[in-house]
Design a protein around this motif. Structure first.
Motif, PDB file in Angstrom:
ATOM      1  N   GLU A  24       0.829  -1.203   0.000  1.00 15.36           N
ATOM      2  CA  GLU A  24       0.000   0.000   0.000  1.00 15.36           C
ATOM      3  C   GLU A  24       0.865   1.255   0.000  1.00 15.36           C
ATOM      4  O   GLU A  24       0.568   2.234  -0.698  1.00 15.36           O
ATOM      5  CB  GLU A  24      -0.928   0.006   1.221  1.00 15.36           C
ATOM      6  N   MET A  25       1.948   1.241   0.761  1.00 20.10           N
ATOM      7  CA  MET A  25       2.840   2.383   0.805  1.00 20.10           C
ATOM      8  C   MET A  25       3.615   2.515  -0.502  1.00 20.10           C
ATOM      9  O   MET A  25       3.792   3.618  -1.032  1.00 20.10           O
ATOM     10  CB  MET A  25       3.778   2.255   2.003  1.00 20.10           C
ATOM     11  N   ALA A  26       4.057   1.378  -1.048  1.00 22.11           N
ATOM     12  CA  ALA A  26       4.794   1.413  -2.319  1.00 22.11           C
ATOM     13  C   ALA A  26       3.947   1.994  -3.428  1.00 22.11           C
ATOM     14  O   ALA A  26       4.462   2.710  -4.308  1.00 22.11           O
ATOM     15  CB  ALA A  26       5.256   0.003  -2.685  1.00 22.11           C
ATOM     16  N   ALA A  27       2.643   1.728  -3.403  1.00 27.55           N
ATOM     17  CA  ALA A  27       1.753   2.264  -4.434  1.00 27.55           C
ATOM     18  C   ALA A  27       1.667   3.785  -4.374  1.00 27.55           C
ATOM     19  O   ALA A  27       1.251   4.415  -5.348  1.00 27.55           O
ATOM     20  CB  ALA A  27       0.355   1.656  -4.281  1.00 27.55           C
ATOM     21  N   ARG A  28       2.068   4.378  -3.251  1.00 31.53           N
ATOM     22  CA  ARG A  28       2.085   5.851  -3.101  1.00 31.53           C
ATOM     23  C   ARG A  28       3.481   6.419  -3.297  1.00 31.53           C
ATOM     24  O   ARG A  28       3.769   7.535  -2.899  1.00 31.53           O
ATOM     25  CB  ARG A  28       1.573   6.257  -1.729  1.00 31.53           C
ATOM     26  N   GLY A  29       4.385   5.651  -3.891  1.00 29.45           N
ATOM     27  CA  GLY A  29       5.728   6.148  -4.163  1.00 29.45           C
ATOM     28  C   GLY A  29       6.691   6.008  -3.012  1.00 29.45           C
ATOM     29  O   GLY A  29       7.778   6.598  -3.038  1.00 29.45           O
ATOM     30  N   PHE A  30       6.350   5.211  -2.004  1.00 35.58           N
ATOM     31  CA  PHE A  30       7.219   5.007  -0.852  1.00 35.58           C
ATOM     32  C   PHE A  30       8.404   4.135  -1.235  1.00 35.58           C
ATOM     33  O   PHE A  30       8.259   3.121  -1.920  1.00 35.58           O
ATOM     34  CB  PHE A  30       6.416   4.344   0.270  1.00 35.58           C
ATOM     35  N   GLU A  31       9.600   4.507  -0.775  1.00 32.15           N
ATOM     36  CA  GLU A  31      10.816   3.728  -1.019  1.00 32.15           C
ATOM     37  C   GLU A  31      11.073   2.840   0.200  1.00 32.15           C
ATOM     38  O   GLU A  31      11.500   3.316   1.253  1.00 32.15           O
ATOM     39  CB  GLU A  31      12.012   4.644  -1.264  1.00 32.15           C
TER      40      GLU A  31
END
Length: 408
Positions: free
Chosen positions: A49-56
């Motif tokens: 879910e975080m990766a889908a928002r551009g989280f590294e």
């Protein structure tokens, strides 16, 4: 990387989420943060879910997905090494703000280290000190510059302990519609109208699936014996999908059970009743206005140790949040054990824990719901009131609090 100059550049945030529910909450928070600061950078430990928002993600959320004293002890050296490496990297790169998303056993010591070194810290999701382990308050006071609370009664309790906090509502209350579209969910899953559906949600951690999936499937077999037309939906997180599919094949239930890759919200929207592991998923079920049977089981020693820490008669969030507020404070002179064992405690949904969570008892509790449409309708109305109480402009409230903290 040097810290951003506030007002002249987008901030850099570091976040740590420790399990699937934290990943989901952090994803909603990142949406709000990007609305306020479109160019922000976000790094740390997170999931899909975080990766889908551009989280590294420097490490995946699965590294921290462990529960129970014995399970944590088995992996403690690995977790301590990971926290030390993460702390070293964050101190070298100096983010503008560290946000610990739940996972207090991992995040609090990390936050204390960062805050002592001058990095601002925010804790998102107050620990359930009102339910168990009240000693966490002392560490939270040292760990966090500010706390974002999901539940309306928490800031007052935290203020009494000298901890600054803001009630921001629960992001899931805005993400989940007040009136879920059951017909659309069933159509998407290929389930005809009128067919009774039970969602089986044994948890998102390997240990939860190990201790609950078999019980839930054996309960499903008993439900099928009593009511042959019931269909079952079993959402599985991707990294546990193979294990869940193996358990379903061994259950002998055949096509009566549909295993879903994720899609827990679709299952909750489509079902009539859910048999569900204690945790954040029970709140999601309440927001979908679904009757439920809450269950939990873990290694016996872990359960005995955790039970000693309980402050309330309930473990399920729907029961806690629907209880009169006075029940969240332990009466003077009453021990934690006495407070947790009060026989007059009001329950809106049944909880079957540890030895009580037998397949027979679980099946009977689910069948009781299916046989009581008036009771199900009354619960739906109570859960709608709860939904409206938790539904706030979380994005604005959270980012306002964060902006104030950054401006200090």
């Amino acid at each position: 990387m040097p810290p951003a100059a506030h007002g002249t550049a987008a901030p850099r945030f570091a976040l740590v989420a420790g399990e699937a529910s934290g990943d989901l909450l952090a994803g909603h928070l990142l949406d709000a943060l990007r609305q306020r600061w479109p160019g922000l950078e976000a790094v740390g430990i997170g999931g899909a879910e975080m990766a889908a928002r551009g989280f590294e993600a420097w490490w995946p959320v699965e590294k921290l997905s462990v529960r129970g004293y014995l399970e944590v002890l088995a992996r403690l050296p690995e977790l301590l090494r990971l926290r030390r490496r993460l702390g070293d990297r964050l101190l070298a790169e100096r983010p503008d703000l560290f946000i610990g998303v739940d996972a207090p056993d991992f995040n609090f010591d990390l936050e204390v280290r960062l805050r002592t070194a001058g990095v601002r810290t925010l804790h998102f999701v107050s620990p359930s000190f009102w339910a168990w382990r009240p000693e966490k308050l002392a560490k939270l006071r040292r760990a966090a510059d500010h706390v974002l609370c999901l539940f309306p009664f928490e800031p007052e309790l935290l203020a009494e302990a000298g901890i600054a906090a803001t009630y921001v509502g629960h992001p899931l209350a805005s993400a989940i519609p007040l009136v879920p579209d059951r017909a659309a969910a069933r159509h998407a899953l290929g389930i005809p109208d009128g067919v009774p559906v039970v969602a089986l949600l044994p948890g998102s951690r390997a240990a939860e699936v190990e201790h609950l999936a078999g019980r839930f499937l054996r309960a499903a077999a008993r439900i099928s014996q009593a009511q042959a037309d019931v269909r079952f939906l079993l959402p599985a997180v991707p990294h546990l999908l193979a294990r869940v599919e193996t358990a379903v094949r061994a259950s002998g239930l055949g096509p009566a059970v549909t295993v879903l890759r994720g899609q827990s919200h679709a299952a909750l929207a489509a079902c009539d009743v859910t048999l569900i592991a204690s945790g954040t998923a029970t709140l999601e079920a309440a927001l979908f206005k679904r009757p439920m049977v809450i269950a939990y089981a873990m290694p016996r020693l872990s359960y005995r140790l955790m039970r000693r820490q309980r402050q309330l008669p309930w473990v399920g969030l729907p029961n806690v949040l629907c209880a009169p507020r006075a029940w969240l404070r332990r009466p003077t002179g009453m021990t934690a054990w006495q407070a947790a064992d009060r026989p007059d405690a009001p329950f809106v949904v049944p909880e079957l824990l540890q030895d009580a969570a037998t397949p027979e008892a679980l099946a009977r509790a689910v069948l009781d719901w299916l046989a009581a449409p008036a009771k199900m309708a009354a619960l739906e109305a109570r859960f709608r009131d709860l939904h409206e109480e938790l539904r706030r402009d979380t994005a604005r409230l959270a980012t306002d609090a964060i902006e104030t903290l950054l401006a200090r």
